[in-house]
Scaffold this motif. Sequence first.
Motif, short mmCIF file in Angstrom:
data_model
loop_
_atom_site.label_atom_id
_atom_site.label_comp_id
_atom_site.label_asym_id
_atom_site.label_seq_id
_atom_site.Cartn_x
_atom_site.Cartn_y
_atom_site.Cartn_z
N PHE A 234 -4.54 -0.55 3.40
CA PHE A 234 -4.15 -1.55 3.29
C PHE A 234 -3.39 -2.04 4.54
CE2 PHE A 234 -4.14 -0.25 -1.35
CZ PHE A 234 -4.40 -1.59 -1.87
N GLN A 235 -3.15 -3.41 4.92
CA GLN A 235 -2.62 -3.94 6.09
C GLN A 235 -1.13 -4.17 5.64
OE1 GLN A 235 -4.09 -3.76 9.26
NE2 GLN A 235 -5.96 -3.00 7.91
N ALA A 236 -0.38 -4.16 6.63
CA ALA A 236 1.21 -4.42 6.25
C ALA A 236 1.44 -6.02 5.72
CB ALA A 236 1.87 -4.19 7.69
N SER A 237 0.49 -6.93 6.07
CA SER A 237 0.58 -8.13 5.52
C SER A 237 0.19 -8.23 3.96
CB SER A 237 -0.56 -9.10 6.43
OG SER A 237 -1.79 -8.65 6.36
N ASP A 238 -0.58 -7.29 3.63
CA ASP A 238 -0.92 -7.14 2.19
C ASP A 238 0.12 -6.84 1.32
OD1 ASP A 238 -3.67 -7.60 2.85
OD2 ASP A 238 -4.14 -5.22 2.98
N LEU A 239 1.43 -6.49 1.88
CA LEU A 239 2.38 -6.16 1.11
C LEU A 239 3.11 -7.54 0.54
CD1 LEU A 239 4.45 -3.54 3.29
CD2 LEU A 239 3.26 -3.08 1.17
N ALA A 240 2.62 -8.52 1.08
CA ALA A 240 3.24 -9.78 0.55
C ALA A 240 2.53 -10.20 -0.67
CB ALA A 240 3.16 -10.84 1.70
N ASN A 241 0.98 -10.19 -0.47
CA ASN A 241 0.13 -10.68 -1.74
C ASN A 241 -0.57 -9.58 -2.69
OD1 ASN A 241 -1.47 -10.22 0.58
ND2 ASN A 241 -2.08 -12.45 0.53
N LYS A 242 -0.54 -8.53 -2.01
CA LYS A 242 -1.12 -7.45 -2.65
C LYS A 242 -0.34 -6.38 -3.30
CE LYS A 242 -5.75 -8.21 -0.55
NZ LYS A 242 -7.02 -7.35 -0.06
N ARG A 243 0.89 -6.55 -3.48
CA ARG A 243 1.89 -5.47 -3.70
C ARG A 243 1.64 -4.96 -5.08
NH1 ARG A 243 4.72 -10.11 -4.14
NH2 ARG A 243 5.59 -10.64 -6.08
N THR A 244 1.19 -5.54 -5.94
CA THR A 244 0.91 -5.08 -7.51
C THR A 244 -0.39 -4.00 -7.21
OG1 THR A 244 1.50 -7.07 -8.30
CG2 THR A 244 0.31 -5.48 -9.41
N ILE B 299 -1.10 -2.32 -4.38
CA ILE B 299 -0.58 -1.16 -3.60
C ILE B 299 0.03 -0.14 -4.61
CG2 ILE B 299 0.84 -0.92 -1.58
CD1 ILE B 299 -0.17 -3.45 -0.29
N LEU B 300 1.05 -0.86 -5.26
CA LEU B 300 1.95 0.00 -6.10
C LEU B 300 1.12 0.69 -7.04
CD1 LEU B 300 5.09 -2.55 -6.70
CD2 LEU B 300 4.99 -0.32 -5.31
N GLU B 301 0.28 0.02 -7.76
CA GLU B 301 -0.75 0.83 -8.87
C GLU B 301 -1.37 1.92 -7.77
OE1 GLU B 301 -2.14 2.13 -11.98
OE2 GLU B 301 -0.54 0.53 -11.81
N ARG B 302 -2.02 1.72 -6.91
CA ARG B 302 -2.60 2.86 -6.14
C ARG B 302 -1.64 3.90 -5.68
NH1 ARG B 302 -7.74 3.19 -4.43
NH2 ARG B 302 -8.83 1.36 -4.68
N ALA B 303 -0.42 3.47 -5.31
CA ALA B 303 0.43 4.65 -5.00
C ALA B 303 0.87 5.43 -6.42
CB ALA B 303 2.15 3.99 -4.78
N ARG B 304 1.29 4.53 -7.53
CA ARG B 304 1.34 5.43 -9.03
C ARG B 304 0.24 6.29 -9.29
NH1 ARG B 304 2.56 0.19 -10.55
NH2 ARG B 304 4.45 -0.27 -10.39
N GLN B 305 -1.00 5.97 -9.04
CA GLN B 305 -2.23 6.73 -9.13
C GLN B 305 -2.24 7.98 -8.24
OE1 GLN B 305 -5.75 4.32 -8.95
NE2 GLN B 305 -4.77 3.02 -10.86
N GLY B 306 -1.43 8.12 -7.19
CA GLY B 306 -1.15 9.15 -6.32
C GLY B 306 -1.20 8.64 -4.90
N LEU B 307 -1.70 7.91 -4.44
CA LEU B 307 -1.68 7.41 -2.94
C LEU B 307 -1.93 5.95 -2.49
CD1 LEU B 307 -1.96 9.78 -0.09
CD2 LEU B 307 -3.61 7.87 0.00
N ALA B 308 -1.29 5.42 -1.65
CA ALA B 308 -1.68 4.18 -1.18
C ALA B 308 -1.42 4.24 0.40
CB ALA B 308 -0.72 3.05 -1.81
N GLN B 309 -2.43 3.89 1.33
CA GLN B 309 -2.17 3.79 2.58
C GLN B 309 -2.14 2.40 3.11
OE1 GLN B 309 -5.47 5.99 4.55
NE2 GLN B 309 -4.51 6.01 6.52
N ILE B 310 -1.04 2.43 3.99
CA ILE B 310 -1.04 1.24 4.74
C ILE B 310 -0.85 1.31 6.27
CG2 ILE B 310 0.77 -0.85 4.89
CD1 ILE B 310 1.71 0.30 2.11
N ARG B 311 -1.67 0.38 6.93
CA ARG B 311 -1.79 0.55 8.32
C ARG B 311 -0.79 -0.62 8.82
NH1 ARG B 311 -3.77 4.23 10.49
NH2 ARG B 311 -6.04 3.81 9.51
#
Length: 152
Positions: free
Chosen positions: A6-16, A18-30
């Motif tokens: 994910f890009q840093a800008s994705d935190l605004a509109n794809k946060r759900t 991103i959080l789901e991927r993090a809950r599943q184990g890992l979310a990578q953000i550039r």
Amino acid sequence: MSDIIFQASDLANKRTEILERARQGLAQIRDKDSTSLVMLPERRLRMLEEIAKWSLAHMRLDDLLRRDAAPSISDLGDLAWLRVFEADDLREFVDELHAVLIAAHSDQDPSALDEFIRSWRITARQLEDPLRRSVLLGRHDPNDFVEAPMPQ
């Protein structure tokens, strides 16, 4: 690593997502400066930190035991609580620690590692007391024991 970055800008509109991927184990953000950031469950981070800490301790102690001299308290550092053990016991500790580290990493659960360290620390505390040490490590003759009568 994650197959989606994910890009840093994705935190605004794809946060759900991103959080789901993090809950599943890992979310990578550039980040904007190309720094790679990772989100993961805190319990997984703590588990990785614990395994890293004890893996380093394992390597250090294994290296110390390869020398001919017994490790000093300074050599042991934060493992100085192991000073009460003889070389054979320290070798057993290192061998068991190795196996427990593999199991903890494989299970993604540090509870076996925590129990292992707790058990060895308890034993070390018991061996520090001279009376307990003599009872635990002393020679026992069966003739020293007698059958106790049944209480009335």
